[in-house]
Design a protein around this motif. Structure first.
Motif, PDB file in Angstrom:
ATOM      1  N   ASP A  65       8.959  -1.032  -9.918  1.00  0.00           N
ATOM      2  CA  ASP A  65      10.091  -1.306  -9.308  1.00  0.00           C
ATOM      3  C   ASP A  65      10.812  -2.197  -9.861  1.00  0.00           C
ATOM      4  N   ASN A  66      10.464  -3.117 -10.731  1.00  0.00           N
ATOM      5  CA  ASN A  66      11.149  -4.080 -11.487  1.00  0.00           C
ATOM      6  C   ASN A  66      11.395  -3.647 -12.800  1.00  0.00           C
ATOM      7  N   GLY A  67      11.692  -2.277 -12.950  1.00  0.00           N
ATOM      8  CA  GLY A  67      12.080  -1.822 -14.262  1.00  0.00           C
ATOM      9  C   GLY A  67      11.160  -2.079 -15.665  1.00  0.00           C
ATOM     10  N   ALA A  68      10.051  -2.745 -15.475  1.00  0.00           N
ATOM     11  CA  ALA A  68       9.279  -2.937 -16.475  1.00  0.00           C
ATOM     12  C   ALA A  68       8.556  -1.888 -16.978  1.00  0.00           C
ATOM     13  N   LYS A  69       7.886  -1.755 -18.304  1.00  0.00           N
ATOM     14  CA  LYS A  69       7.472  -0.516 -18.775  1.00  0.00           C
ATOM     15  C   LYS A  69       6.191  -0.267 -17.929  1.00  0.00           C
ATOM     16  N   PRO A  70       5.759   1.172 -17.573  1.00  0.00           N
ATOM     17  CA  PRO A  70       4.622   1.239 -17.064  1.00  0.00           C
ATOM     18  C   PRO A  70       3.433   0.869 -17.773  1.00  0.00           C
ATOM     19  N   LEU A  71       2.544   0.519 -16.929  1.00  0.00           N
ATOM     20  CA  LEU A  71       1.194  -0.147 -17.520  1.00  0.00           C
ATOM     21  C   LEU A  71       0.675   1.048 -18.605  1.00  0.00           C
ATOM     22  N   MET A  72      -0.272   0.816 -19.322  1.00  0.00           N
ATOM     23  CA  MET A  72      -0.755   1.654 -20.373  1.00  0.00           C
ATOM     24  C   MET A  72      -1.528   2.934 -19.816  1.00  0.00           C
ATOM     25  N   PHE A  73      -2.233   2.716 -18.612  1.00  0.00           N
ATOM     26  CA  PHE A  73      -2.873   3.811 -18.274  1.00  0.00           C
ATOM     27  C   PHE A  73      -2.101   4.475 -16.992  1.00  0.00           C
ATOM     28  N   GLU A  74      -1.039   3.813 -16.607  1.00  0.00           N
ATOM     29  CA  GLU A  74      -0.378   4.405 -15.497  1.00  0.00           C
ATOM     30  C   GLU A  74       0.303   5.837 -15.767  1.00  0.00           C
ATOM     31  N   ALA A  75       0.614   6.040 -17.059  1.00  0.00           N
ATOM     32  CA  ALA A  75       1.157   7.210 -17.391  1.00  0.00           C
ATOM     33  C   ALA A  75       0.297   8.518 -17.348  1.00  0.00           C
ATOM     34  N   THR A  76      -0.968   8.223 -17.590  1.00  0.00           N
ATOM     35  CA  THR A  76      -2.017   9.182 -17.510  1.00  0.00           C
ATOM     36  C   THR A  76      -2.347   9.497 -15.922  1.00  0.00           C
ATOM     37  N   CYS A  77      -2.249   8.688 -15.008  1.00  0.00           N
ATOM     38  CA  CYS A  77      -2.621   8.726 -13.705  1.00  0.00           C
ATOM     39  C   CYS A  77      -1.801   9.758 -12.967  1.00  0.00           C
ATOM     40  N   ASP A  78      -2.312  10.378 -11.882  1.00  0.00           N
ATOM     41  CA  ASP A  78      -1.713  11.271 -10.897  1.00  0.00           C
ATOM     42  C   ASP A  78      -0.696  10.184 -10.211  1.00  0.00           C
ATOM     43  N   THR A  79       0.162  10.735  -9.199  1.00  0.00           N
ATOM     44  CA  THR A  79       0.775   9.992  -8.356  1.00  0.00           C
ATOM     45  C   THR A  79      -0.278   9.292  -7.424  1.00  0.00           C
ATOM     46  N   THR A  80       0.311   8.073  -6.802  1.00  0.00           N
ATOM     47  CA  THR A  80      -0.395   7.320  -6.048  1.00  0.00           C
ATOM     48  C   THR A  80      -0.814   7.918  -4.617  1.00  0.00           C
ATOM     49  N   GLU A  81      -0.158   9.112  -4.192  1.00  0.00           N
ATOM     50  CA  GLU A  81      -0.596   9.757  -2.851  1.00  0.00           C
ATOM     51  C   GLU A  81      -1.067  10.914  -3.133  1.00  0.00           C
ATOM     52  N   ARG A  82      -1.784  11.093  -4.241  1.00  0.00           N
ATOM     53  CA  ARG A  82      -2.350  12.692  -4.688  1.00  0.00           C
ATOM     54  C   ARG A  82      -3.891  12.410  -5.228  1.00  0.00           C
ATOM     55  N   LEU A  83      -4.912  13.208  -4.724  1.00  0.00           N
ATOM     56  CA  LEU A  83      -5.888  13.144  -5.407  1.00  0.00           C
ATOM     57  C   LEU A  83      -5.936  14.299  -6.319  1.00  0.00           C
ATOM     58  N   SER A  84      -6.458  14.207  -7.739  1.00  0.00           N
ATOM     59  CA  SER A  84      -6.128  15.336  -8.664  1.00  0.00           C
ATOM     60  C   SER A  84      -7.117  16.448  -8.552  1.00  0.00           C
ATOM     61  N   SER A  85      -8.349  16.508  -7.854  1.00  0.00           N
ATOM     62  CA  SER A  85      -9.259  17.446  -7.794  1.00  0.00           C
ATOM     63  C   SER A  85      -9.792  17.591  -6.464  1.00  0.00           C
ATOM     64  N   THR A  86     -10.273  18.776  -6.244  1.00  0.00           N
ATOM     65  CA  THR A  86     -10.943  19.218  -5.057  1.00  0.00           C
ATOM     66  C   THR A  86     -12.367  18.088  -4.887  1.00  0.00           C
ATOM     67  N   THR A  87     -12.939  17.909  -6.045  1.00  0.00           N
ATOM     68  CA  THR A  87     -13.981  16.857  -5.872  1.00  0.00           C
ATOM     69  C   THR A  87     -13.405  15.692  -5.263  1.00  0.00           C
ATOM     70  N   GLU A  88     -12.472  15.016  -5.590  1.00  0.00           N
ATOM     71  CA  GLU A  88     -11.983  13.701  -5.237  1.00  0.00           C
ATOM     72  C   GLU A  88     -11.594  13.798  -3.802  1.00  0.00           C
ATOM     73  N   ARG A  89     -11.087  14.918  -3.310  1.00  0.00           N
ATOM     74  CA  ARG A  89     -10.632  15.200  -1.783  1.00  0.00           C
ATOM     75  C   ARG A  89     -12.164  15.264  -0.932  1.00  0.00           C
ATOM     76  N   LEU A  90     -13.194  15.878  -1.576  1.00  0.00           N
ATOM     77  CA  LEU A  90     -14.519  16.060  -1.079  1.00  0.00           C
ATOM     78  C   LEU A  90     -15.071  14.642  -0.601  1.00  0.00           C
ATOM     79  N   ILE A  91     -14.874  13.755  -1.712  1.00  0.00           N
ATOM     80  CA  ILE A  91     -15.486  12.509  -1.874  1.00  0.00           C
ATOM     81  C   ILE A  91     -14.929  11.713  -0.692  1.00  0.00           C
ATOM     82  N   LEU A  92     -13.484  11.772  -0.670  1.00  0.00           N
ATOM     83  CA  LEU A  92     -12.703  11.024   0.326  1.00  0.00           C
ATOM     84  C   LEU A  92     -13.053  11.427   1.970  1.00  0.00           C
ATOM     85  N   HIS A  93     -13.487  12.798   1.895  1.00  0.00           N
ATOM     86  CA  HIS A  93     -13.691  13.266   3.287  1.00  0.00           C
ATOM     87  C   HIS A  93     -15.003  12.731   3.686  1.00  0.00           C
TER      88      HIS A  93
END
Length: 138
Positions: A3-31
């Motif tokens: 939010d502050n206009g700083a560069k994204p963190l190094m690993f942030e660019a490779t991550c999915d958005t914060t409100e989405r799990l990227s795979s069915t496996t991750e959703r099953l784990i959450l459940h």
């Protein structure tokens, strides 16, 4: 995105958005985890404000484990305190062991070892089944 206009963190660019799990496996784990532990279910606090969602908590734990980043890096990415990130990681790892211990976290049997040795030969991964003991630093 920061939010502050700083560069994204190094690993942030490779991550999915914060409100989405990227795979069915991750959703099953959450459940599966939500069935066993209320910590991963989103509830409002005493003031009525919703706490972190189970999805964000799972993402926090997975990012720490996947990228090997310290908890204070994740607090900038998902807006969570370092202590809460560490607690989330602890709950997550304990729940994974408790839920999947009998299924996936067992010692390999003879069939598994044979299959792994064949994969090792095909992929050229010589240290796959070797165990090393390292002295603890005192």
């Amino acid at each position: 995105m920061n939010d502050n206009g700083a560069k994204p963190l190094m690993f942030e660019a490779t991550c999915d958005t914060t409100e989405r799990l990227s795979s069915t496996t991750e959703r099953l784990i959450l459940h599966d985890i939500q069935q066993v532990n209320e910590y991963f279910i989103q509830i409002p606090d005493a003031t009525g404000v919703s706490r972190l969602s189970g999805v964000k908590k799972i993402i926090i734990a997975l990012r720490i484990l996947q990228y090997g980043v310290p908890a204070d890096i994740v607090d900038e990415y998902i807006r969570i305190g370092e202590t809460a990130a560490i607690a989330t990681l602890n709950f997550f790892t304990k729940m994974i062991v408790a839920i999947y211990k009998g299924i996936h976290l067992r010692s390999p049997n003879e069939v598994d070892v044979t299959r792994l040795l064949q994969e090792r030969e095909q992929r050229g991964f010589p240290g796959m089944l070797e165990f090393r003991l390292y002295p603890l630093a005192l």
